[in-house]
Scaffold this motif. Structure first.
Motif, PDB file in Angstrom:
ATOM      1  N   VAL A  58       0.845  -1.201   0.000  1.00 55.02           N
ATOM      2  CA  VAL A  58       0.000   0.000   0.000  1.00 55.02           C
ATOM      3  C   VAL A  58       0.877   1.247   0.000  1.00 55.02           C
ATOM      4  O   VAL A  58       1.924   1.285   0.661  1.00 55.02           O
ATOM      5  CB  VAL A  58      -0.932   0.018   1.234  1.00 55.02           C
ATOM      6  N   LEU A  59       0.428   2.256  -0.732  1.00 52.87           N
ATOM      7  CA  LEU A  59       1.079   3.568  -0.704  1.00 52.87           C
ATOM      8  C   LEU A  59       0.082   4.589  -0.176  1.00 52.87           C
ATOM      9  O   LEU A  59      -1.034   4.705  -0.697  1.00 52.87           O
ATOM     10  CB  LEU A  59       1.542   3.974  -2.103  1.00 52.87           C
ATOM     11  N   ILE A  60       0.456   5.314   0.862  1.00 54.38           N
ATOM     12  CA  ILE A  60      -0.387   6.368   1.434  1.00 54.38           C
ATOM     13  C   ILE A  60       0.229   7.714   1.071  1.00 54.38           C
ATOM     14  O   ILE A  60       1.355   8.015   1.465  1.00 54.38           O
ATOM     15  CB  ILE A  60      -0.491   6.256   2.970  1.00 54.38           C
TER      16      ILE A  60
ATOM     17  N   PHE B  37       2.212   1.692  -9.603  1.00 53.74           N
ATOM     18  CA  PHE B  37       0.990   0.895  -9.486  1.00 53.74           C
ATOM     19  C   PHE B  37       0.846  -0.051 -10.678  1.00 53.74           C
ATOM     20  O   PHE B  37       0.516  -1.233 -10.511  1.00 53.74           O
ATOM     21  CB  PHE B  37      -0.231   1.809  -9.394  1.00 53.74           C
ATOM     22  N   ALA B  38       1.072   0.463 -11.875  1.00 52.24           N
ATOM     23  CA  ALA B  38       0.936  -0.357 -13.087  1.00 52.24           C
ATOM     24  C   ALA B  38       1.943  -1.507 -13.083  1.00 52.24           C
ATOM     25  O   ALA B  38       1.647  -2.601 -13.592  1.00 52.24           O
ATOM     26  CB  ALA B  38       1.117   0.508 -14.328  1.00 52.24           C
TER      27      ALA B  38
ATOM     28  N   ASP C 268      -0.380  -2.173  -4.666  1.00 49.85           N
ATOM     29  CA  ASP C 268      -1.680  -2.714  -5.067  1.00 49.85           C
ATOM     30  C   ASP C 268      -2.806  -1.725  -4.802  1.00 49.85           C
ATOM     31  O   ASP C 268      -3.906  -1.887  -5.329  1.00 49.85           O
ATOM     32  CB  ASP C 268      -1.952  -4.017  -4.303  1.00 49.85           C
ATOM     33  N   GLU C 269      -2.534  -0.741  -3.979  1.00 51.90           N
ATOM     34  CA  GLU C 269      -3.546   0.264  -3.678  1.00 51.90           C
ATOM     35  C   GLU C 269      -2.847   1.552  -3.250  1.00 51.90           C
ATOM     36  O   GLU C 269      -1.822   1.515  -2.561  1.00 51.90           O
ATOM     37  CB  GLU C 269      -4.478  -0.219  -2.560  1.00 51.90           C
TER      38      GLU C 269
ATOM     39  N   PRO D 105      -6.575   1.596  -7.213  1.00 50.79           N
ATOM     40  CA  PRO D 105      -7.110   1.631  -8.585  1.00 50.79           C
ATOM     41  C   PRO D 105      -8.287   2.596  -8.717  1.00 50.79           C
ATOM     42  O   PRO D 105      -8.986   2.865  -7.739  1.00 50.79           O
ATOM     43  CB  PRO D 105      -7.553   0.188  -8.808  1.00 50.79           C
ATOM     44  N   LEU D 106      -8.453   3.091  -9.926  1.00 51.33           N
ATOM     45  CA  LEU D 106      -9.554   4.014 -10.211  1.00 51.33           C
ATOM     46  C   LEU D 106     -10.828   3.199 -10.367  1.00 51.33           C
ATOM     47  O   LEU D 106     -11.007   2.482 -11.346  1.00 51.33           O
ATOM     48  CB  LEU D 106      -9.261   4.797 -11.485  1.00 51.33           C
ATOM     49  N   ILE D 107     -11.692   3.302  -9.361  1.00 51.15           N
ATOM     50  CA  ILE D 107     -12.931   2.517  -9.344  1.00 51.15           C
ATOM     51  C   ILE D 107     -14.113   3.459  -9.388  1.00 51.15           C
ATOM     52  O   ILE D 107     -14.163   4.443  -8.649  1.00 51.15           O
ATOM     53  CB  ILE D 107     -13.023   1.628  -8.082  1.00 51.15           C
TER      54      ILE D 107
END
Length: 292
Positions: free
Chosen positions: A77-79, A164-165, A170-171, A194-196
């Motif tokens: 995870v990246l914050i 991310f790609a 993963d988020e 991801p863009l949801i």
């Protein structure tokens, strides 16, 4: 009771501090107007772009196949947290730091225990706070406010999108202060990648578009642009919120200085009266002694 000299020194010190807080309030007010204009102009464009992507992506497979919409098992995870470079702005920075720590413990406790949570601070205060906690940091853009522009935010977003790609993260979550008004900042935590599409009503709109070039080409161009714009909007929101928070904090500091000055002047007058009374008593006592 403090001596007259001590009280006079404290009064001079409070007066000097009040001059500084008044000046800082005026500077923040001037900067706030410019920052507020920028974010209010950007918001409608950002909102419309997100609506357009939501509507178009429902009708094509490109949105699902984009590397930026891929939902994976969350291991890394990246914050991205947005703070300021300087203090003296009330709880502006501490709110973000506390919200980030709480968000990690509530949503990514397992990943944090394995050391799979990386912090990407935008602003020196966030970097300094989590550096003291020995957190895993990427400080490449911690000085973003020294070179604040869309180009800088775009470069930061492109690096995050590439990681991310490539599956490094993963988020990606974005935490920042949203500017509401001078006295109010709202802490926001948004999924950046991801863009949801979470706005199903907007996505099912019956708007009929004519596409030129193809629908797929437009969407492939719009999705990265929306992600970059989301980061830039968060930075501009935080910038405006910082100046509003500092303006409010300096105004309160000036008011508190005024109250302290009143109490110090009362204390000074009491000390002066006590000193005069003591001198009179000594003179009277001396005169009585001479008579005897």
């Amino acid at each position: 009771m403090a001596s007259l000299k001590e009280v006079r020194n404290r009064i001079a010190s409070v007066n000097s501090t009040m001059q500084i807080t008044k000046a800082m309030k005026m500077v923040s007010a001037a900067k706030l107007r410019r920052a507020q204009d920028k974010i209010t102009q950007l918001r409608p464009y950002s909102q419309k772009l997100n609506e357009l992507i939501a509507q178009v992506s429902e009708n094509t497979e490109v949105g699902a196949n984009s590397p930026y919409t891929q939902v994976r098992e969350v291991n890394n995870v990246l914050i991205v947290l947005v703070t300021s470079d300087r203090g003296l702005c009330g709880a502006f920075n501490s709110n973000i730091i506390k919200a980030t720590a709480a968000y990690i413990s509530e949503n990514y406790a397992a990943q944090a225990e394995k050391g799979n949570v990386t912090l990407f601070p935008l602003g020196k205060k966030g970097y300094e706070a989590f550096q003291r906690r020995n957190a895993r940091l990427n400080a490449e853009y911690s000085d973003i406010f020294n070179r604040l522009s869309f180009e800088t935010a775009k470069n930061a977003a492109e690096g995050i999108m590439e990681d991310f790609a490539n599956g490094v993260y993963d988020e990606v979550v974005l935490i920042y202060n949203e500017f509401k008004n001078v006295a109010t900042q709202i802490v926001r935590a948004e999924r950046m990648l991801p863009l949801i599409n979470e706005e199903k009503e907007a996505a099912t709109s019956n708007v009929d578009y004519i596409f030129e070039p193809s629908e797929e080409e437009i969407l492939l161009d719009l999705i990265p642009k929306a992600i970059k714009l989301q980061l830039f909007k968060a930075v501009l929101d935080s910038n405006a919120a910082e100046h509003g928070a500092r303006m409010t904090a300096m105004d309160k500091a000036t008011d508190n200085g005024g109250e302290l000055l009143k109490s110090l002047k009362i204390e000074y007058n009491r000390s002066r009266q006590a000193a005069i009374t003591t001198e009179i008593l000594e003179i009277v006592g001396g005169a009585e002694a001479l008579k005897q």
